[in-house]
Design a protein around this motif. Structure first.
Motif, short mmCIF file in Angstrom:
data_model
loop_
_atom_site.label_atom_id
_atom_site.label_comp_id
_atom_site.label_asym_id
_atom_site.label_seq_id
_atom_site.Cartn_x
_atom_site.Cartn_y
_atom_site.Cartn_z
N TYR A 1 -44.79 -15.03 -32.80
CA TYR A 1 -43.96 -14.29 -31.85
C TYR A 1 -42.97 -13.40 -32.60
O TYR A 1 -42.75 -12.24 -32.23
N GLN B 1 -45.90 -22.63 -35.08
CA GLN B 1 -46.88 -21.57 -35.34
C GLN B 1 -46.70 -20.42 -34.35
O GLN B 1 -46.75 -19.24 -34.73
N GLU B 2 -46.49 -20.77 -33.08
CA GLU B 2 -46.29 -19.74 -32.06
C GLU B 2 -45.00 -18.96 -32.32
O GLU B 2 -44.94 -17.75 -32.09
N ALA C 1 -42.17 -19.53 -27.19
CA ALA C 1 -42.99 -20.25 -28.16
C ALA C 1 -42.76 -21.75 -28.03
O ALA C 1 -41.61 -22.21 -27.99
#
Length: 325
Positions: A147, A142-143, A138
């Motif tokens: 994840y 946000q990722e 990530a």
């Protein structure tokens, strides 16, 4: 008759003087060295900050403020010593939040009552951040959240030990996001960060001052800060609240406390001196160098903070099922 009258007048004068001194125990405080029990070993964040204040308190109040490190049991060893000390202002405690807030929920028995210790002042705050290994998949906060949700139980996180701020912050994250993470506790910050750098663990929630050095040195990456607004030193890094984790605020702080029943005049005098030190230009410069945030405030402000943090983190501990030692 005149001799009797003179004796009565003299006795009355002495009685008139004595109450004035008794009513203001801080009038000549301090008139001898003051010992500050630091509840962590030498070299840690609490120790570093306390030494800054000890030097300046000596300059301001005219007596040495001597550091004595009493680490162990999450700060309980030092807290017990201060708790049992005379309430005269000549033994103080410098601590992380644990002995004042979370240890009451993490230990089956304490040999002191945290709520009975007298608040003096919060010296500084350390915002916590999300620090991931350099090659973590990530690239944004946000990722990272996405994840973690997509890979329950597969992400592992480091902490300085069970019940530490890094551990409890991760538990808070799981509670707020519905994710499941695997805990890898270490004995202290150093070993945990070594394994972050080596890529053996995925991430850690930890205080800014150490994390920013790794971030700037490209040995690890800060994806988010656990504050209510962005930090000036990391203006391009979002808060966890911004990326969809409402209520995610976590920091640690260093504070001075006194034994139970220490007179308010003494704690008030110390509080005023500490606030003056915090607002001094040289202290602000030193804090900036260490990536610290100044705190300060009144003794009542500190008491309120302790009560709020005790309740907040106590709920996290109970919901996470962390068992007392």
């Amino acid at each position: 008759m005149s001799r009797t009258l003179a004796l009565i007048v003299a006795a009355g004068s002495l009685l008139a003087v004595a109450p004035a001194s008794a009513q203001n125990p801080a009038a000549d405080y301090p008139n001898k060295p003051v010992k500050i029990i630091v509840t962590v070993p030498a070299g840690g964040g609490v120790d570093t900050v306390t030494r800054i204040f000890a030097e300046r308190l000596q300059q301001k109040l005219g007596q040495p403020f001597v550091i004595e490190n009493r680490g162990g049991a999450g700060g309980n060893v030092g807290a017990e010593q201060v708790y049992a000390s005379a309430p005269d202002g000549y033994t103080l405690m410098a601590s992380q939040p644990a002995p004042l807030t979370t240890n009451v929920a993490l230990y089956k028995k304490l040999n002191f009552d945290p709520a009975a210790l007298e608040p003096v002042a919060v010296m500084s705050k350390f915002p916590n951040v999300l620090l991931v290994r350099q090659d973590f998949p990530a690239k944004t906060a946000q990722e990272f959240v996405a994840y973690a949700k997509a890979n329950p139980g597969k992400l592992n996180y480091a902490s300085q030990g069970v019940g530490t701020t890094s551990h409890l912050t991760a538990e808070l994250f799981m509670a707020l996001t519905g994710t499941k993470l695997t805990h890898v506790p270490y004995r202290g910050t150093g070993p945990a960060l070594n394994d972050i750098i080596a890529g053996h663990v995925d991430f850690i929630f930890m205080e800014l001052s150490s994390a920013v050095k790794l971030h700037e040195g490209q040995k690890a990456r800060i994806l988010a800060v656990a504050t209510d607004k962005r930090l000036d030193i990391l203006k391009d890094i979002p808060t966890m609240i911004e990326v969809g984790v409402p209520g995610f605020i976590s920091d640690t702080w260093n504070a001075i406390s006194a034994p139970p029943k220490t007179p308010a005049a003494i704690t008030g005098k110390l509080n005023a001196a500490i606030n003056e030190i915090i607002n001094a230009p040289d202290t602000k410069q030193r804090f900036a160098e260490l990536n610290l945030l100044a705190a300060g405030g009144s003794t009542d402000d500190m008491r309120k903070l302790i009560q709020e943090e005790t309740k907040r983190w106590g709920e996290v501990i109970r919901k996470a099922g962390i068992q007392p030692e």
